[in-house]
Design a protein around this motif. Sequence first.
Motif, short mmCIF file in Angstrom:
data_model
loop_
_atom_site.label_atom_id
_atom_site.label_comp_id
_atom_site.label_asym_id
_atom_site.label_seq_id
_atom_site.Cartn_x
_atom_site.Cartn_y
_atom_site.Cartn_z
N UNK A 244 32.30 32.53 32.53
CA UNK A 244 30.99 32.62 31.88
C UNK A 244 30.19 33.83 32.38
N UNK A 245 30.16 34.01 33.69
CA UNK A 245 29.38 35.14 34.22
C UNK A 245 30.03 36.47 33.87
N UNK A 246 31.36 36.46 33.84
CA UNK A 246 32.10 37.63 33.42
C UNK A 246 31.68 38.04 32.02
N UNK A 247 31.58 37.03 31.15
CA UNK A 247 31.15 37.27 29.78
C UNK A 247 29.74 37.85 29.73
N UNK B 240 49.66 45.67 29.80
CA UNK B 240 48.93 44.61 30.49
C UNK B 240 47.63 45.10 31.14
N UNK B 241 47.22 46.33 30.81
CA UNK B 241 46.03 46.92 31.45
C UNK B 241 44.82 45.98 31.44
N UNK B 242 44.54 45.41 30.24
CA UNK B 242 43.36 44.56 30.10
C UNK B 242 43.41 43.40 31.08
N UNK B 243 44.59 42.80 31.19
CA UNK B 243 44.74 41.65 32.08
C UNK B 243 44.48 42.05 33.52
N UNK B 244 45.05 43.19 33.90
CA UNK B 244 44.92 43.63 35.29
C UNK B 244 43.45 43.88 35.62
N UNK B 245 42.76 44.54 34.68
CA UNK B 245 41.36 44.85 34.93
C UNK B 245 40.50 43.56 34.97
N UNK B 246 40.73 42.68 34.00
CA UNK B 246 39.96 41.43 33.95
C UNK B 246 40.25 40.57 35.17
N UNK B 247 41.50 40.49 35.54
CA UNK B 247 41.95 39.72 36.69
C UNK B 247 41.18 40.13 37.94
N UNK B 248 41.06 41.43 38.08
CA UNK B 248 40.37 42.00 39.22
C UNK B 248 38.87 41.74 39.14
N UNK B 249 38.30 42.03 37.98
CA UNK B 249 36.84 41.97 37.86
C UNK B 249 36.29 40.56 37.91
N UNK B 250 37.06 39.57 37.43
CA UNK B 250 36.51 38.21 37.51
C UNK B 250 36.94 37.51 38.79
N UNK B 251 37.54 38.25 39.70
CA UNK B 251 37.94 37.70 40.99
C UNK B 251 38.79 36.44 40.77
N UNK B 252 39.79 36.62 39.93
CA UNK B 252 40.54 35.49 39.38
C UNK B 252 41.15 34.59 40.44
N UNK B 253 41.91 35.19 41.37
CA UNK B 253 42.63 34.40 42.38
C UNK B 253 41.67 33.49 43.13
N UNK B 254 40.55 34.09 43.53
CA UNK B 254 39.56 33.34 44.29
C UNK B 254 39.03 32.16 43.47
#
Lengths: 293, 275
Positions: free
Chosen positions: B230-233, B54-68
């Motif tokens: 979108x900005x993440x992309x 699940x590494x990719x998910x954890x990193x993306x989750x963090x970097x796109x500030x998902x929860x917020x």
Amino acid sequence: MNEKGFFNKLKIYLIFAGPTTFAFFAVIIIPFIFGIYLTFTDWNGLSSTYSFVKIANYISILYDSAFWTSFLLTLKYVFYTVVIVNVMAFTLAYFLTSGIKGENFLRAGFFIPNLIAGIVLGLIWRFIFSRVLVYLGQNVNLGIFSTSWLGNPDKAFWTLVIVSVWQYSGYMMLIYIAGFMNVPKSVLEAATIDGASSFQKVKSIIAPLMIPSFIISIFLTLQRAFLVYDVNLALTNGDPFKSTELLSLHIYRKAFLAQDYAIGQSQAFFFFLIVAGITFTQVYFSKKLEVEQ
Amino acid sequence: MVKENKMVSKLKTVVLSLLLLFYMTPFAILLLNTFKNKRQIISDPLALPDSFKLNNFIEAFDKMNYIHAFFNTLIITVFSVFIIVIFSSMTAYLFVRCKWRFNKIMFFVMVASMLIPFQAVMIPLVTIYGSLNLLNSKWSLIFMYLGFGTSLAVFIYHGFIKSIPLELEEAAMIDGCTRLQTFFKIVFPLLKPTTMTIIILDMLWIWNDFLLPSLVLISSDQRTLQLSTYYFNGTYTSDYHLLMAGLLLTIIPVIIVYIFVQRHIIKGVMQGSIK
């Protein structure tokens, strides 16, 4: 209601319709009118002063070849999208109301793309067109995919149509399904007994009874296709060389990136006239057809 | 004859299932690639992943500030839909029950305004709210959704309220209910099917909207899910493994909700089209 007197009425109105009226005017009517006013100025969005230029903005649109390229491209896109989406949706609806197994599951499945934001769909398809299909083209010898469709102006146009058809046909399918379910079973049975073929039934019974569904579905597809923005932005970003820049994106860039507020707004107003004109004509003539039937 | 029909019907199911499978391939490819690293995605986007880490998910989750971003989207959608439903149903009720000339004009203006595309008002909208310093706030955005959403909601409610008999309300009024009490105790509960339709149509629209929030919400902590995707992309353009995981993360909540309320959504969209 029997409320009497001006102040009583005013009170009732403000309680029941005050918030909506206020928001409606503050968000649509006032900006719309202010927008028309802007089209007669040369404001760039930043400076505090601007002057009146009468209809100079509209005249400059007439000679703006980039605008007309985008305009014609949008018309072409709208035409193909509306036709293919509705043919697909009608066909799907026809088969998914014929009482086959797994009908509900299939309906729910085809609807899925409509749940997801256009931005996300656009990015997924961008990956498909730029990586997956190119990979297939180079390794499985599918010559048609050997270079990315997103890099070729003609093919990039078709990626937009393909994704839009994929996205919307499930939604319009539901509208046609609702229409099919309103066709009385007894009439269809009578036609079957009289020996009508499936095609004859569609042509002479189902299609005429479903005119309201056609009106709504075509109206919605027209509007959505004209106003498409997020899929355009995420999938092609207007590239290559602005060859897939549809009007929404074009206007957005004119106003907010090129800082030509007044000209952007003039284009937007012109755009409004076209969209309103076309959708109004469509509804008007198909309603007329409905009455004549 | 009957046997042949069964065969045809089975054949139809098979053909349509295959078509659906084909329809779903973009999602399948997305899922497949969320578990791979960047190099694997580029070398063979169709290969099965070696492992399901699940590494990719954890990193993306963090970097796109998902929860917020998720909660921003949730707050905006819930509040907007809530006020659209409450205020539009009240407005439609007034327009149906009080046939004042002013109400007729307002109703007509609202219906006619549905022909105005968003693009025709977006530039002045940004100008006006920018100069009033009202941009970059969730609450301004929610207010705007009320303005943009109310016409259609009033229109749909109007059609439905017309078919409700007056007697019930008259009885309630005689029993001493005020106008407002009568509406919320008697009429609003009767509107439930219409309310469901409007909730579904507006949720789909607001949750997935991009252009309006992209104009109103400027700072990164205000971003909705669609904006942050979108900005993440834009930031990680060539990091396909993160992009794939980020896209899937944006889709997951919607699909989970869909699994549970799928019937209502399908019904709501169909009802929304028969007006």
